[in-house]
Design an enzyme around this catalytic site. Sequence first.
Site, PDB file in Angstrom:
ATOM      1  N   GLY A 206       0.812  -1.206   0.000  1.00  0.00           N
ATOM      2  CA  GLY A 206       0.000   0.000   0.000  1.00  0.00           C
ATOM      3  C   GLY A 206       0.845   1.255   0.000  1.00  0.00           C
ATOM      4  O   GLY A 206       2.020   1.228  -0.358  1.00  0.00           O
TER       5      GLY A 206
ATOM      6  N   LEU B 157       0.464   3.672  -2.044  1.00  0.00           N
ATOM      7  CA  LEU B 157       0.844   3.561  -3.456  1.00  0.00           C
ATOM      8  C   LEU B 157       1.283   4.896  -4.047  1.00  0.00           C
ATOM      9  O   LEU B 157       0.664   5.927  -3.812  1.00  0.00           O
ATOM     10  CB  LEU B 157      -0.341   3.001  -4.256  1.00  0.00           C
ATOM     11  CG  LEU B 157      -0.854   1.627  -3.779  1.00  0.00           C
ATOM     12  CD1 LEU B 157      -2.072   1.206  -4.603  1.00  0.00           C
ATOM     13  CD2 LEU B 157       0.238   0.566  -3.840  1.00  0.00           C
TER      14      LEU B 157
ATOM     15  N   HIS C 157       4.664   2.318  -7.786  1.00  0.00           N
ATOM     16  CA  HIS C 157       3.709   1.203  -7.870  1.00  0.00           C
ATOM     17  C   HIS C 157       2.891   1.270  -9.158  1.00  0.00           C
ATOM     18  O   HIS C 157       2.647   0.244  -9.790  1.00  0.00           O
ATOM     19  CB  HIS C 157       2.748   1.239  -6.672  1.00  0.00           C
ATOM     20  CG  HIS C 157       3.410   1.060  -5.346  1.00  0.00           C
ATOM     21  ND1 HIS C 157       3.608   2.097  -4.463  1.00  0.00           N
ATOM     22  CD2 HIS C 157       3.921  -0.044  -4.754  1.00  0.00           C
ATOM     23  CE1 HIS C 157       4.210   1.649  -3.382  1.00  0.00           C
ATOM     24  NE2 HIS C 157       4.418   0.352  -3.525  1.00  0.00           N
TER      25      HIS C 157
ATOM     26  N   GLN D  12       7.898  -8.941   7.988  1.00  0.00           N
ATOM     27  CA  GLN D  12       9.141  -8.401   7.435  1.00  0.00           C
ATOM     28  C   GLN D  12       9.625  -7.155   8.167  1.00  0.00           C
ATOM     29  O   GLN D  12      10.574  -6.521   7.749  1.00  0.00           O
ATOM     30  CB  GLN D  12       9.001  -8.155   5.938  1.00  0.00           C
ATOM     31  CG  GLN D  12       8.048  -7.043   5.535  1.00  0.00           C
ATOM     32  CD  GLN D  12       7.846  -7.018   4.020  1.00  0.00           C
ATOM     33  OE1 GLN D  12       7.138  -7.843   3.458  1.00  0.00           O
ATOM     34  NE2 GLN D  12       8.467  -6.074   3.336  1.00  0.00           N
TER      35      GLN D  12
ATOM     36  N   VAL E 153      11.469   4.510 -10.039  1.00  0.00           N
ATOM     37  CA  VAL E 153      10.878   5.802 -10.426  1.00  0.00           C
ATOM     38  C   VAL E 153      11.389   6.846  -9.434  1.00  0.00           C
ATOM     39  O   VAL E 153      11.412   6.601  -8.225  1.00  0.00           O
ATOM     40  CB  VAL E 153       9.335   5.737 -10.403  1.00  0.00           C
ATOM     41  CG1 VAL E 153       8.728   7.082 -10.766  1.00  0.00           C
ATOM     42  CG2 VAL E 153       8.839   4.654 -11.370  1.00  0.00           C
TER      43      VAL E 153
ATOM     44  N   SER F 149       9.493   6.365  -2.533  1.00  0.00           N
ATOM     45  CA  SER F 149       9.356   5.372  -1.464  1.00  0.00           C
ATOM     46  C   SER F 149       8.229   5.822  -0.560  1.00  0.00           C
ATOM     47  O   SER F 149       8.028   7.030  -0.344  1.00  0.00           O
ATOM     48  CB  SER F 149      10.657   5.296  -0.657  1.00  0.00           C
ATOM     49  OG  SER F 149      10.417   4.678   0.593  1.00  0.00           O
ATOM     50  N   SER F 150       7.510   4.847  -0.024  1.00  0.00           N
ATOM     51  CA  SER F 150       6.442   5.175   0.919  1.00  0.00           C
ATOM     52  C   SER F 150       7.002   5.878   2.141  1.00  0.00           C
ATOM     53  O   SER F 150       6.272   6.549   2.867  1.00  0.00           O
ATOM     54  CB  SER F 150       5.742   3.893   1.354  1.00  0.00           C
ATOM     55  OG  SER F 150       5.412   3.140   0.220  1.00  0.00           O
TER      56      SER F 150
HETATM   57  O1  PAF Z   1       8.337  -4.441  -1.654  1.00  0.00           O
HETATM   58  C1  PAF Z   1       7.331  -4.534  -0.906  1.00  0.00           C
HETATM   59  O2  PAF Z   1       6.469  -3.661  -0.884  1.00  0.00           O
HETATM   60  C2  PAF Z   1       7.184  -5.754  -0.011  1.00  0.00           C
HETATM   61  O3  PAF Z   1       8.420  -6.194   0.429  1.00  0.00           O
HETATM   62  C3  PAF Z   1       6.400  -6.889  -0.678  1.00  0.00           C
HETATM   63  C4  PAF Z   1       7.126  -7.428  -1.899  1.00  0.00           C
HETATM   64  C5  PAF Z   1       5.018  -6.396  -1.085  1.00  0.00           C
HETATM   65  C6  PAF Z   1       6.218  -8.052   0.295  1.00  0.00           C
HETATM   66  O4  PAF Z   1       5.508  -7.670   1.431  1.00  0.00           O
END
Ligand code: PAF
Length: 253
Positions: A25, A27, A31, A55, A170, A179-180
């Site tokens: 998300g 985005l 994305h 993660q 990008v 980046s978010s």
């Molecule tokens: O790159 C990301 O946004 C995340 O690491 C992913 C690939 C969606 C996995 O959670």
Amino acid sequence: MIVARSLNELAVPRHGVVGLVPTMGSLHAGHTALFAAARAECDLVVASLFVNPAQFGDAADLAAYPRDFEQDAETARTHGVDLLFAPTAAELYPPGFATWVVPEGAAEGLESLHRPGHFQGVATVCLKLFNLVRPQFAWFGRKDAQQVAVLKQMVRDLNLDVEIRVVDTVRDEDGLALSSRNGRLTATEREQARAIPRALATGDPEQARAILTAAAIEPDYVTVADLDGPTLAIAARFGSTRLIDNVLLKGSL
Ligand code: PAF
């Protein structure tokens, strides 16, 4: 656009070419470039929207991760996504969940030294998403070059029936990779962070380090690694925000 917010609601038509764009998300144009690439090659574009707790090593980083479902759904809908899959953490990691993908090789060094367990979380969630959606292709951004290398390695080593596609990073007008996390930078931090693309543009780790030092940045790493090709990679912290970026080098290692 169909929205599936649970495993029960997820029904992926099995005709034609299915492409998956996994996202967390928040985005942005990075994305939507992935959506456009998927749209150009697939009959059905599936995007996943899942902030994967597995993660994140740091609970504060997970809590601070930007979330705006309505805005993200609108962005996905207006950029060619056919099916948005946004499951809950409780469904993807139910009580008793105890099976992980533990990548070695490409997952060693660089990010792993600063984010232990990160690639275990990424590989596990991506394998789950590949199994659930069963896409022929899955798209990822080159900005996360080590992630791309880890996922390609997983696909090869576990004989997964999916092909990883990679789209170039990008960048904003000032060169900063989208980046978010950029939204969390203060104006001063953002100004300082502009040294990263300038450092990468040298294509040389020594010159890159000198540019970062001149900008008073103490990077987590500045290194050349084979990440799906020889790559100059940088990670650095700006206050509580950690940014990564890289460029593919033309020559050999
Ligand atoms: O790159 C990301 O946004 C995340 O690491 C992913 C690939 C969606 C996995 O959670």
